[in-house]
Each structure stands twice: as structure tokens, then as C-alpha cells.
Enzyme design. Structure first.
Site, PDB file in Angstrom:
ATOM      1  N   GLY A  63      10.618  56.457  18.608  1.00 14.30           N
ATOM      2  CA  GLY A  63       9.351  56.903  19.199  1.00 14.30           C
ATOM      3  C   GLY A  63       8.369  55.811  19.553  1.00 14.30           C
ATOM      4  N   ASP A  98       4.369  55.690  16.349  1.00 13.33           N
ATOM      5  CA  ASP A  98       3.910  56.594  17.401  1.00 13.33           C
ATOM      6  C   ASP A  98       2.943  57.649  16.865  1.00 13.33           C
ATOM      7  OD1 ASP A  98       5.925  57.791  15.922  1.00 13.33           O
ATOM      8  OD2 ASP A  98       7.097  58.475  17.645  1.00 13.33           O
ATOM      9  N   ASP A 144       2.398  62.342  11.016  1.00  8.70           N
ATOM     10  CA  ASP A 144       2.375  63.801  10.982  1.00  8.70           C
ATOM     11  C   ASP A 144       2.216  64.238   9.517  1.00  8.70           C
ATOM     12  OD1 ASP A 144       2.720  66.356  12.178  1.00  8.70           O
ATOM     13  OD2 ASP A 144       4.842  66.352  11.716  1.00  8.70           O
ATOM     14  N   LYS A 175      -2.094  63.143  13.209  1.00  8.45           N
ATOM     15  CA  LYS A 175      -2.300  64.598  13.078  1.00  8.45           C
ATOM     16  C   LYS A 175      -2.682  64.865  11.632  1.00  8.45           C
ATOM     17  CE  LYS A 175       1.511  66.352  15.842  1.00  8.45           C
ATOM     18  NZ  LYS A 175       2.728  67.190  15.792  1.00  8.45           N
ATOM     19  N   PHE A 200       2.593  69.937  19.242  1.00  8.85           N
ATOM     20  CA  PHE A 200       3.732  69.037  19.402  1.00  8.85           C
ATOM     21  C   PHE A 200       3.558  68.273  20.700  1.00  8.85           C
ATOM     22  CE2 PHE A 200       8.009  67.522  20.050  1.00  8.85           C
ATOM     23  CZ  PHE A 200       8.359  67.149  18.755  1.00  8.85           C
ATOM     24  N   ASP A 230       9.564  62.269  21.977  1.00 10.69           N
ATOM     25  CA  ASP A 230      10.525  63.182  22.588  1.00 10.69           C
ATOM     26  C   ASP A 230      10.434  64.591  22.052  1.00 10.69           C
ATOM     27  OD1 ASP A 230      11.533  62.501  19.971  1.00 10.69           O
ATOM     28  OD2 ASP A 230      13.398  63.467  20.570  1.00 10.69           O
ATOM     29  N   ARG A 243      10.772  61.049  26.846  1.00 10.55           N
ATOM     30  CA  ARG A 243      10.274  59.780  26.301  1.00 10.55           C
ATOM     31  C   ARG A 243       9.637  58.909  27.373  1.00 10.55           C
ATOM     32  NH1 ARG A 243      11.941  59.177  20.958  1.00 10.55           N
ATOM     33  NH2 ARG A 243      13.960  60.053  20.419  1.00 10.55           N
TER      34      ARG A 243
END
Ligand code: IMP
Ligand code: MG
Length: 177
Positions: A45, A101, A104, A132, A153, A160, A166
Site C-alpha cells: 500500500g 498508507d 486502521d 482512521k 474504505f 487497493d 492502486r
């Protein structure tokens, strides 16, 4: 093949991404104290973020890549880390900056920073493009988060959905079907 119909609203534009990459580079330069410095990108990512940031960094550095997977394990409260591809260099004596990236649940970065610190790096810091915070399941805070986003998302700029999207030059919300 990129399914245009699943690309939702743009959360971070190309222009904003360019500004953020520069901001990350400036932070890395501020952290530099003359010690060997390693920029680590977590694949897949963060590969585009790494490429954009490192081209703006004007102090000496090396680059490294890791591929990992974190998963819940009932025997370990913070989860377990599977290393799919490890760094090729010994990081003892390095100031390490991880470029990620997105943070989460926080599991991956918490485990990766612990792992790299245990290898006697001088410091291990994290710059994440996106954060997030509402999704956190373990206590973890990156040193720098460039954009805070809601619980949606996202795809693009290296990220991706099932290996698609991507290459989008911006970050968009993924609209599931
Ligand atoms: P963690 O939950 O903080 O351990 O994050 C694990 C990884 O899940 C991140 O590094 C991303 O690669 C991926 N991920 C989390 N949220 C998203 C998203 O919205 N889009 C794409 N990948 C994501
Ligand atoms: Mg990642």
C-alpha cells in the site's frame, strides 16, 4: 482493469497528496540528527507514498521494504505479525522512519514498530498518510498522520480493494456493491 463505477467521492486530491508528501519530507529532515537513516515502506500500500516522499528528502537516507500481515490471535492481546518479506539490512544504529498508507485498527504498526525497536534501531517513528482513529482496537498513535479520515474504505494512491485501484492518482472512497 479498473471499475469506474466503484470509485466514490474523492477524499484526498492529487494536489493535496503532493503537499502531504512534501510535509512528510520536511518532518523527516527535522528528525535527522546525523545518524544513518532508513526510510521503510510497508508494501504494497505505501509504495507510491514512499516514492513521492523520498524524492523530496534532502538529507542522506537509505530505503527498505517490508511486507507484513497482522491478524488476531487469541494468545496475544495485540495480535500476531506474519512477516511476508523482511528488511534486507541490519537496522542497529539507524534512525528508522516507517512510511505507511493508513493506520486502521493500529495492529500492524504497533507490532511493526515493536519489532524494529527490538532490533536496536536508535529510533522508530511512523508517518502515515491516512489515519482512521475511530477504528482503533489497540493503543497506537503514529508520530505524524497527514490526513484523518472517517470510517470508510478508501482506494487509490497505492491502496487497493482486492488488488485493484492502486494506480489512481488520488484517494477515493470505495463504493461497494
Ligand atoms: P491495521 O488495521 O491498522 O493493522 O491496518 C492494516 C492494513 O489494512 C493497512 O496498512 C492497509 O494496508 C489496510 N487498510 C486498512 N484500511 C484500508 C482502506 O480503507 N483501504 C485500503 N486498505 C486499507
Ligand atoms: Mg498498509
Amino acid at each position: 482493469m479498473t471499475e469506474q463505477s466503484n470509485i466514490g467521492r474523492i477524499l484526498v486530491s492529487e494536489k493535496e497528496l503532493a503537499v502531504a508528501a512534501k510535509q512528510a519530507a520536511v518532518q523527516i529532515e527535522k528528525w535527522y540528527q546525523g545518524n544513518p537513516m532508513l526510510l521503510v515502506s510497508i508494501l504494497n500500500g505505501a509504495f507510491i507514498f514512499m516514492a513521492d516522499v523520498c524524492r523530496q528528502v534532502r538529507i542522506p537516507y537509505e530505503i527498505g521494504f517490508m511486507r507484513v500481515r497482522s491478524y488476531y490471535d487469541s494468545t496475544a492481546p495485540t495480535g500476531a505479525l506474519e512477516i511476508l518479506m523482511d528488511l534486507s539490512q541490519d537496522i542497529a544504529g539507524y534512525d528508522v522512519v516507517i512510511l505507511e498508507d493508513i493506520v486502521d485498527t493500529g495492529q500492524t504498526l504497533r507490532l511493526v514498530t515493536e519489532l524494529l525497536a527490538s532490533r536496536h534501531a536508535l529510533s522508530v517513528r511512523v508517518i502515515t498518510l491516512l489515519d482512521k482513529p475511530s477504528r482503533r482496537t489497540v493503543a497506537y498513535q503514529p508520530e505524524l498522520a497527514l490526513f484523518t479520515i472517517p470510517n470508510v474504505f478508501v482506494i487509490g494512491y497505492g491502496m487497493d480493494c482486492a488488488e485493484h485501484y492502486r494506480g489512481l492518482p488520488y484517494i477515493a472512497e470505495y463504493i461497494g456493491t
